[in-house]
Design an enzyme around this catalytic site. Structure first.
Site, PDB file in Angstrom:
ATOM      1  N   LYS A   1       0.821  -1.216   0.000  1.00 53.61           N
ATOM      2  CA  LYS A   1       0.000   0.000   0.000  1.00 53.61           C
ATOM      3  C   LYS A   1       0.855   1.267   0.000  1.00 53.61           C
ATOM      4  O   LYS A   1       2.033   1.249   0.322  1.00 53.61           O
ATOM      5  CB  LYS A   1      -1.000  -0.040   1.161  1.00 53.61           C
TER       6      LYS A   1
ATOM      7  N   ARG B   1      -3.354 -10.251   4.546  1.00 57.73           N
ATOM      8  CA  ARG B   1      -3.836 -10.281   3.163  1.00 57.73           C
ATOM      9  C   ARG B   1      -2.701  -9.761   2.292  1.00 57.73           C
ATOM     10  O   ARG B   1      -2.325  -8.595   2.404  1.00 57.73           O
ATOM     11  CB  ARG B   1      -5.093  -9.404   3.059  1.00 57.73           C
TER      12      ARG B   1
HETATM   13  N1  PMM Z   1      -7.516  -3.804   1.019  1.00 52.62           N
HETATM   14  C1  PMM Z   1      -7.909  -3.785  -0.273  1.00 52.62           C
HETATM   15  C2  PMM Z   1      -8.955  -4.593  -0.724  1.00 52.62           C
HETATM   16  N2  PMM Z   1      -9.605  -5.429   0.119  1.00 52.62           N
HETATM   17  N3  PMM Z   1      -9.875  -6.295   2.277  1.00 52.62           N
HETATM   18  C3  PMM Z   1      -9.536  -6.336   3.569  1.00 52.62           C
HETATM   19  N4  PMM Z   1     -10.181  -7.146   4.421  1.00 52.62           N
HETATM   20  N5  PMM Z   1      -8.519  -5.562   4.074  1.00 52.62           N
HETATM   21  C4  PMM Z   1      -7.814  -4.705   3.273  1.00 52.62           C
HETATM   22  O1  PMM Z   1      -6.922  -4.004   3.790  1.00 52.62           O
HETATM   23  C5  PMM Z   1      -8.172  -4.631   1.886  1.00 52.62           C
HETATM   24  C6  PMM Z   1      -9.230  -5.465   1.424  1.00 52.62           C
HETATM   25  C7  PMM Z   1      -7.212  -2.868  -1.230  1.00 52.62           C
HETATM   26  O2  PMM Z   1      -5.991  -3.404  -1.602  1.00 52.62           O
HETATM   27  P1  PMM Z   1      -5.714  -4.037  -3.075  1.00 52.62           P
HETATM   28  O3  PMM Z   1      -6.213  -3.008  -4.059  1.00 52.62           O
HETATM   29  O4  PMM Z   1      -4.232  -4.228  -3.096  1.00 52.62           O
HETATM   30  O5  PMM Z   1      -6.461  -5.331  -3.173  1.00 52.62           O
END
Ligand code: PMM
Length: 267
Positions: free
Chosen positions: A213, A248
């Site tokens: 991020k 994640r």
């Molecule tokens: N971050 C993203 C998308 N989904 N879900 C959860 N539970 N926690 C997060 O921090 C989260 C998420 C955005 O990140 P990406 O665009 O790299 O998928």
């Protein structure tokens, strides 16, 4: 699923911005190739998302989201994977559960769709990831205002949990997530990561999503998300030492290794 160690939740975004050449068939093929790599590297759960939630992202239609994710989920179940659906929509959650998903990862924690809590309550074998959220991606950074970010995120998650339990969701179904990067500045993210033990006082397993991020780029001067991987691994090690339920991540093998290291350090 055993909780001897922190779990690795692999990110599988089936969105045009994650697969450069676009085209639905190509998205499907690329997603399955990537998923097979993650399975080979020891992923615990694959989190399939059809809608980008990056700051500034616009929403996709319900139909488009479903067309992107359901064939991928069906195939992943065939491959024996444990699947999570990353969605804010109750209808997409229903379709994904029907296709075999056993986790619903809702970045809005039930705030975006009033029907979501009912869907989770009706599916007691499904686990529900409740992320801290203050509005959709096109406007969320305006809400990154806190006097004490840790207390406010904790209280707002607590309020979400209260509403979910009222709607019939069982406590055992709930996993909480501070929502790193969602309506948060870099300093808010660091403050939350430093104080993750305070969120564990709510009594629920915790998922942390910091992978590649922007706040990591701000610290390191790393504009490219790939250049933030080592920093993400450092966070995984620290979070695993603190006993978080899951991380994640985009990469899998390196995070499995980091978790092994954390376990040795904790012995
Ligand atoms: N971050 C993203 C998308 N989904 N879900 C959860 N539970 N926690 C997060 O921090 C989260 C998420 C955005 O990140 P990406 O665009 O790299 O998928």
């Amino acid at each position: 699923m055993s909780q001897e160690r922190t779990l690795v939740i692999g990110i599988l975004n089936v969105t045009p911005d994650s697969f450069a050449d676009g085209g639905k068939h190509f998205d499907f093929e690329s997603a399955i190739i990537r998923a097979k790599e993650m399975i080979a590297e020891g992923v615990d759960i694959i989190d399939v998302g059809g809608e980008s939630t990056r700051p500034g992202a616009e929403r996709v239609s319900e139909e488009e989201e479903r067309v992107r994710v359901i064939p991928v989920i069906t195939e992943l179940i065939e491959l024996g994977a444990v699947v999570s659906i990353d969605t804010m929509r109750a209808s997409t959650a229903i379709a994904a559960i029907g296709a075999g998903a056993t986790f619903v990862n809702d970045v809005s924690g039930g705030l975006a769709d009033p029907d979501m809590a009912k869907v989770i309550a009706k599916n007691p074998l499904v686990q529900y990831i409740v992320m801290h959220w203050r509005g959709h991606s096109d406007q969320m950074q305006k809400s990154a205002i806190y006097s004490d970010v840790v207390s406010e995120v904790k209280d707002e998650l607590d309020e979400r949990i209260t509403q979910l339990l009222k709607a019939g969701v069982a406590a055992e179904q709930i996993i909480i997530d501070p929502g790193i990067g969602f309506a948060k500045t870099a300093e808010h993210n660091w403050e939350l990561l430093r104080n993750i033990d305070r969120l564990s006082l709510l009594g629920y397993p915790i998922l942390v999503g910091a992978s590649r991020k922007k706040f990591l780029g701000e610290l390191l001067g790393a504009n490219s998300p790939d250049d933030r991987e080592a920093a993400t691994i450092a966070i995984t090690t620290a979070m695993a030492q603190l006993g978080v339920w899951g991380v994640r991540t985009h990469a899998v093998k390196a995070h499995r290794d980091a978790i092994e290291v954390a376990m040795e350090l904790n012995k």
